[in-house]
Design a protein around this motif. Structure first.
Motif, PDB file in Angstrom:
ATOM      1  N   TRP A  48     -22.898 -93.542   2.354  1.00 11.75           N
ATOM      2  CA  TRP A  48     -23.402 -94.193   3.555  1.00 11.75           C
ATOM      3  C   TRP A  48     -24.922 -94.276   3.556  1.00 11.75           C
ATOM      4  CZ3 TRP A  48     -20.281 -97.330   5.545  1.00 11.75           C
ATOM      5  CH2 TRP A  48     -18.921 -97.072   5.586  1.00 11.75           C
ATOM      6  N   LYS A  51     -25.665 -97.209   1.378  1.00 10.48           N
ATOM      7  CA  LYS A  51     -25.262 -98.421   2.097  1.00 10.48           C
ATOM      8  C   LYS A  51     -26.345 -98.824   3.098  1.00 10.48           C
ATOM      9  CE  LYS A  51     -21.202-100.601   2.665  1.00 10.48           C
ATOM     10  NZ  LYS A  51     -20.819-101.749   1.958  1.00 10.48           N
ATOM     11  N   ALA A  55     -28.790-102.248   3.000  1.00 11.05           N
ATOM     12  CA  ALA A  55     -28.452-103.265   3.997  1.00 11.05           C
ATOM     13  C   ALA A  55     -29.685-103.705   4.787  1.00 11.05           C
ATOM     14  CB  ALA A  55     -27.394-102.713   4.948  1.00 11.05           C
ATOM     15  N   SER A  59     -28.090-106.015  10.116  1.00 11.89           N
ATOM     16  CA  SER A  59     -26.745-106.372   9.662  1.00 11.89           C
ATOM     17  C   SER A  59     -25.681-105.396  10.180  1.00 11.89           C
ATOM     18  CB  SER A  59     -26.694-106.396   8.132  1.00 11.89           C
ATOM     19  OG  SER A  59     -26.776-105.079   7.620  1.00 11.89           O
ATOM     20  N   ASP A  61     -23.391-104.102   8.264  1.00  6.67           N
ATOM     21  CA  ASP A  61     -23.306-103.022   7.274  1.00  6.67           C
ATOM     22  C   ASP A  61     -24.250-101.874   7.623  1.00  6.67           C
ATOM     23  OD1 ASP A  61     -21.365-104.223   5.740  1.00  6.67           O
ATOM     24  OD2 ASP A  61     -22.760-105.039   4.263  1.00  6.67           O
ATOM     25  N   TYR A  62     -25.460-102.223   8.044  1.00  4.52           N
ATOM     26  CA  TYR A  62     -26.427-101.191   8.419  1.00  4.52           C
ATOM     27  C   TYR A  62     -25.948-100.439   9.657  1.00  4.52           C
ATOM     28  CZ  TYR A  62     -30.671 -98.830   9.816  1.00  4.52           C
ATOM     29  OH  TYR A  62     -31.574 -97.871  10.173  1.00  4.52           O
ATOM     30  N   ALA A  65     -23.151 -98.056   8.664  1.00  3.23           N
ATOM     31  CA  ALA A  65     -23.679 -96.935   7.889  1.00  3.23           C
ATOM     32  C   ALA A  65     -24.467 -95.986   8.791  1.00  3.23           C
ATOM     33  CB  ALA A  65     -24.561 -97.446   6.752  1.00  3.23           C
TER      34      ALA A  65
END
Length: 91
Positions: A48, A51, A55, A59, A61-62, A65
């Motif tokens: 994480w 990640k 990212a 986003s 994804d951020y 994470a």
């Protein structure tokens, strides 16, 4: 929370330190004799972290994470902003 250990102490108590890393989400820093150190971190936490680093901050994804790192104790939880007249008055 993090722990620091010497190389010989880490070697002597390897199972205990690895249990702390995996079960308690601890990070263990090991001081080596060559004046360098290493860190032992749980693989999921490292995943994480990587990640989040890769990212874009805006986003999804951020955000995911970041949430995972907050839940695991790596990051403090975001401060809750109270929605009151003082808050709205700043705009």
């Amino acid at each position: 929370m993090t722990h620091a250990a010497t190389q010989s102490d880490f070697r002597e108590h390897l199972k205990d330190y690895l249990d702390q890393v995996n079960e308690d989400n601890e990070i263990v820093y090991i001081a080596r004799s060559n004046r360098r150190s290493v860190a032992v971190v749980d693989q999921e936490q490292l995943y994480w972290m990587e990640k989040a680093i890769k990212a874009r901050k805006e986003s999804l994804d951020y955000a995911i994470a970041n949430d995972k790192m907050v839940r695991s104790g790596l990051l403090p939880d975001d401060k809750i902003v109270e929605s009151n007249d003082d808050y709205w008055g700043q705009f």
